[in-house]
Write a protein that holds these residues in place. Structure first.
Motif, PDB file in Angstrom:
ATOM      1  N   MET A   1       0.845  -1.189   0.000  1.00  0.00           N
ATOM      2  CA  MET A   1       0.000   0.000   0.000  1.00  0.00           C
ATOM      3  C   MET A   1       0.883   1.243   0.000  1.00  0.00           C
ATOM      4  O   MET A   1       1.852   1.336   0.729  1.00  0.00           O
ATOM      5  N   SER A   2       0.526   2.175  -0.843  1.00  0.00           N
ATOM      6  CA  SER A   2       1.286   3.418  -0.954  1.00  0.00           C
ATOM      7  C   SER A   2       0.617   4.512  -0.129  1.00  0.00           C
ATOM      8  O   SER A   2      -0.586   4.715  -0.219  1.00  0.00           O
ATOM      9  N   THR A   3       1.398   5.184   0.670  1.00  0.00           N
ATOM     10  CA  THR A   3       0.908   6.314   1.460  1.00  0.00           C
ATOM     11  C   THR A   3       1.897   7.461   1.292  1.00  0.00           C
ATOM     12  O   THR A   3       3.049   7.247   0.903  1.00  0.00           O
ATOM     13  N   PRO A   4       1.474   8.684   1.597  1.00  0.00           N
ATOM     14  CA  PRO A   4       2.427   9.789   1.531  1.00  0.00           C
ATOM     15  C   PRO A   4       3.658   9.551   2.411  1.00  0.00           C
ATOM     16  O   PRO A   4       4.774   9.914   2.019  1.00  0.00           O
ATOM     17  N   GLU A   5       3.495   8.932   3.549  1.00  0.00           N
ATOM     18  CA  GLU A   5       4.633   8.677   4.447  1.00  0.00           C
ATOM     19  C   GLU A   5       5.600   7.667   3.834  1.00  0.00           C
ATOM     20  O   GLU A   5       6.817   7.834   3.896  1.00  0.00           O
ATOM     21  N   ARG A   6       5.062   6.606   3.251  1.00  0.00           N
ATOM     22  CA  ARG A   6       5.909   5.601   2.584  1.00  0.00           C
ATOM     23  C   ARG A   6       6.618   6.225   1.392  1.00  0.00           C
ATOM     24  O   ARG A   6       7.783   5.957   1.144  1.00  0.00           O
ATOM     25  N   PHE A   7       5.904   7.058   0.638  1.00  0.00           N
ATOM     26  CA  PHE A   7       6.503   7.737  -0.501  1.00  0.00           C
ATOM     27  C   PHE A   7       7.663   8.631  -0.040  1.00  0.00           C
ATOM     28  O   PHE A   7       8.730   8.651  -0.657  1.00  0.00           O
ATOM     29  N   HIS A   8       7.458   9.358   1.041  1.00  0.00           N
ATOM     30  CA  HIS A   8       8.511  10.227   1.591  1.00  0.00           C
ATOM     31  C   HIS A   8       9.747   9.390   1.931  1.00  0.00           C
ATOM     32  O   HIS A   8      10.879   9.801   1.641  1.00  0.00           O
ATOM     33  N   ALA A   9       9.556   8.224   2.524  1.00  0.00           N
ATOM     34  CA  ALA A   9      10.688   7.342   2.870  1.00  0.00           C
ATOM     35  C   ALA A   9      11.418   6.884   1.607  1.00  0.00           C
ATOM     36  O   ALA A   9      12.661   6.803   1.597  1.00  0.00           O
ATOM     37  N   ILE A  45       9.204   3.083  -6.321  1.00  0.00           N
ATOM     38  CA  ILE A  45       8.752   4.466  -6.531  1.00  0.00           C
ATOM     39  C   ILE A  45       7.677   4.509  -7.608  1.00  0.00           C
ATOM     40  O   ILE A  45       6.651   5.171  -7.453  1.00  0.00           O
ATOM     41  N   PHE A  46       7.899   3.792  -8.718  1.00  0.00           N
ATOM     42  CA  PHE A  46       6.930   3.759  -9.811  1.00  0.00           C
ATOM     43  C   PHE A  46       5.590   3.230  -9.301  1.00  0.00           C
ATOM     44  O   PHE A  46       4.531   3.816  -9.559  1.00  0.00           O
ATOM     45  N   ALA A  47       5.613   2.142  -8.546  1.00  0.00           N
ATOM     46  CA  ALA A  47       4.383   1.568  -8.001  1.00  0.00           C
ATOM     47  C   ALA A  47       3.700   2.550  -7.050  1.00  0.00           C
ATOM     48  O   ALA A  47       2.467   2.703  -7.073  1.00  0.00           O
ATOM     49  N   ALA A  48       4.489   3.229  -6.216  1.00  0.00           N
ATOM     50  CA  ALA A  48       3.924   4.212  -5.277  1.00  0.00           C
ATOM     51  C   ALA A  48       3.278   5.365  -6.031  1.00  0.00           C
ATOM     52  O   ALA A  48       2.216   5.862  -5.627  1.00  0.00           O
ATOM     53  N   CYS A  49       3.892   5.799  -7.126  1.00  0.00           N
ATOM     54  CA  CYS A  49       3.325   6.892  -7.917  1.00  0.00           C
ATOM     55  C   CYS A  49       2.021   6.459  -8.588  1.00  0.00           C
ATOM     56  O   CYS A  49       1.027   7.197  -8.556  1.00  0.00           O
ATOM     57  N   ARG A  50       2.016   5.283  -9.189  1.00  0.00           N
ATOM     58  CA  ARG A  50       0.778   4.807  -9.812  1.00  0.00           C
ATOM     59  C   ARG A  50      -0.340   4.706  -8.775  1.00  0.00           C
ATOM     60  O   ARG A  50      -1.477   5.120  -9.034  1.00  0.00           O
ATOM     61  N   GLN A  51      -0.016   4.192  -7.597  1.00  0.00           N
ATOM     62  CA  GLN A  51      -1.023   4.051  -6.544  1.00  0.00           C
ATOM     63  C   GLN A  51      -1.453   5.413  -6.012  1.00  0.00           C
ATOM     64  O   GLN A  51      -2.632   5.646  -5.772  1.00  0.00           O
ATOM     65  N   GLY A  52      -0.497   6.324  -5.816  1.00  0.00           N
ATOM     66  CA  GLY A  52      -0.819   7.664  -5.340  1.00  0.00           C
ATOM     67  C   GLY A  52      -1.734   8.412  -6.292  1.00  0.00           C
ATOM     68  O   GLY A  52      -2.653   9.131  -5.857  1.00  0.00           O
ATOM     69  N   VAL A  53      -1.515   8.256  -7.595  1.00  0.00           N
ATOM     70  CA  VAL A  53      -2.396   8.876  -8.590  1.00  0.00           C
ATOM     71  C   VAL A  53      -3.787   8.246  -8.498  1.00  0.00           C
ATOM     72  O   VAL A  53      -4.798   8.946  -8.446  1.00  0.00           O
ATOM     73  N   ALA A  54      -3.827   6.916  -8.449  1.00  0.00           N
ATOM     74  CA  ALA A  54      -5.114   6.212  -8.367  1.00  0.00           C
ATOM     75  C   ALA A  54      -5.885   6.589  -7.099  1.00  0.00           C
ATOM     76  O   ALA A  54      -7.114   6.734  -7.130  1.00  0.00           O
TER      77      ALA A  54
END
Length: 156
Positions: A1-9, A45-54
């Motif tokens: 699961m992608s979250t802003p906190e995980r993305f920041h890490a 990162i790519f997966a986090a971005c796709r999930q963050g957009v979704a």
């Protein structure tokens, strides 16, 4: 699961690779070798971005056919960098300058997509550079790391 906190890490891992490096071709090469398209970090990162957009917390604004958004304001633990992500499909964005440089991660959503002529991977623009960001041959997400969050929209 992608979250802003995980993305920041994840971004912290990238800025750790950038620490103490000039924004130049050597950094571009280093990022492509250590965090390039075949790496776990790039894939995460790519997966986090796709999930963050979704999920709607990334690229939640739109203008001129571009979906975009500042995901992280300049952060001390990211070497002072901000992080923006854009979603572009065969178009050119507004001309802008990078007073402190710009580090881009190119994530093609269409296999042949190119950002400023480059496919999947990292592209580094040095301080004082400028361009009209352009995606051709399809759709791509592009992540921008901006030292100090500095960007100046200009006329070409």
């Amino acid at each position: 699961m992608s979250t802003p906190e995980r993305f920041h890490a994840l971004m912290r891992q990238v800025t750790d690779l950038m620490a103490g490096q000039a924004l130049d071709g050597a950094l571009q090469q280093r990022l492509n070798q250590q965090a390039g398209p075949d790496s776990a970090l790039y894939a995460d990162i790519f997966a986090a971005c796709r999930q963050g957009v979704a999920d709607g917390w990334m690229c939640n604004r739109e203008g001129g056919g571009i979906r975009y958004g500042r995901v992280i304001k300049p952060a001390e633990d990211l070497g002072g960098c901000s992080v923006d992500v854009v979603d572009m499909d065969d178009l050119a964005g507004p001309h802008h300058a990078h007073p402190n440089g710009e580090v881009d991660m190119i994530m093609p959503l269409t296999d042949a997509a190119r950002f400023d002529g480059h496919g999947a991977g990292w592209l580094v623009y040095g301080p004082g550079s400028a361009h009209r960001p352009t995606v051709t041959q399809g759709r791509a997400l592009v992540l921008y790391l901006l030292p100090g969050g500095a960007i100046e929209f200009t006329r070409a």
